[in-house]
Design a protein around this motif. Sequence first.
Motif, PDB file in Angstrom:
ATOM      1  N   HIS A 151      45.139  37.601  38.088  1.00  0.00           N
ATOM      2  CA  HIS A 151      43.847  37.198  38.790  1.00  0.00           C
ATOM      3  C   HIS A 151      43.347  35.653  38.432  1.00  0.00           C
ATOM      4  O   HIS A 151      42.371  35.435  39.346  1.00  0.00           O
ATOM      5  CB  HIS A 151      42.924  38.262  38.177  1.00  0.00           C
ATOM      6  N   LEU A 152      43.701  35.121  37.260  1.00  0.00           N
ATOM      7  CA  LEU A 152      43.314  33.826  37.309  1.00  0.00           C
ATOM      8  C   LEU A 152      44.007  32.665  37.965  1.00  0.00           C
ATOM      9  O   LEU A 152      43.667  31.587  38.101  1.00  0.00           O
ATOM     10  CB  LEU A 152      43.099  33.624  35.797  1.00  0.00           C
ATOM     11  N   LEU A 153      45.257  33.167  38.235  1.00  0.00           N
ATOM     12  CA  LEU A 153      46.187  32.042  38.694  1.00  0.00           C
ATOM     13  C   LEU A 153      46.309  32.244  40.332  1.00  0.00           C
ATOM     14  O   LEU A 153      46.862  31.178  40.837  1.00  0.00           O
ATOM     15  CB  LEU A 153      47.466  32.629  38.237  1.00  0.00           C
ATOM     16  N   SER A 154      45.739  33.180  41.071  1.00  0.00           N
ATOM     17  CA  SER A 154      45.841  33.184  42.615  1.00  0.00           C
ATOM     18  C   SER A 154      44.632  32.379  43.046  1.00  0.00           C
ATOM     19  O   SER A 154      43.923  31.896  42.547  1.00  0.00           O
ATOM     20  CB  SER A 154      45.694  34.706  42.980  1.00  0.00           C
ATOM     21  N   ASP A 155      45.188  31.942  44.407  1.00  0.00           N
ATOM     22  CA  ASP A 155      44.314  31.027  45.027  1.00  0.00           C
ATOM     23  C   ASP A 155      42.955  31.696  45.471  1.00  0.00           C
ATOM     24  O   ASP A 155      41.901  31.439  45.627  1.00  0.00           O
ATOM     25  CB  ASP A 155      44.790  30.936  46.451  1.00  0.00           C
TER      26      ASP A 155
END
Length: 242
Positions: free
Chosen positions: A209-213
């Motif tokens: 969830h922190l790595l997605s655009d």
Amino acid sequence: MINNLAHVANYTEQAARQLPSNTARPSAPADSTTKEDSFADILTLTDKAKAAAETDKAAKPAPPAMMTDKGRMNIDLDSYFSNTPPSTGFFNLNELPPLLMPSAENISALTEHVSTRFKQLLADYNIPSAPEKITFDNAGKMQVPIDYPYANELHGALEENIGMGRELRALNALSSHAAAIQERMPFIEEMGNASSKAETDRIIAKYSHLLSDNNSHKSMALIFSSEGDVSVTADGEPIKFS
């Protein structure tokens, strides 16, 4: 004989008339005293000016040490966020002003400086109280609560003090970056300790969830006391540093 005596009498009378003016000339000592007094006055004023300058220097705190892209530097925040816009000329890399980093010490120094400067701004423009909070939209436009009664006065004051506006935006931006970094620190630490591909894949899935655009940014706000002291919140919570 008579003519000679008359000539002598006339010469004596003329000399007697000139005597007072001749005897009144020796005034050099008085002039010298006046010049000495004037020089002493100049020295006294110079000493007073030096003492006043030293007092002002002692009263003004030393510029805080800030983390920048050029390393740790003492930054005079009054000058850094002055009302004079930065030059639009061409610079090489060594001439560019240092960029402030989103570190805890930088945010702490900015918070203290903004509090002092904002309170002075309110006093200078006779604004009775600060807004409860200030936020910035995606375009960088400042927003205050709709029920803040001195919104027009504050906007007008900031238009005349663009350095204060730049500092408010800088504090908000650096705090936003710091909050994002803090949120990702557990991911960074776990990835650093991972010893296998399987463990790496698990950690990536855990923090996807922190790595997605589509990761949503935290909602930042500058919170003010009625007197003008400022603090920073992220999603309604005071920003914290590990």
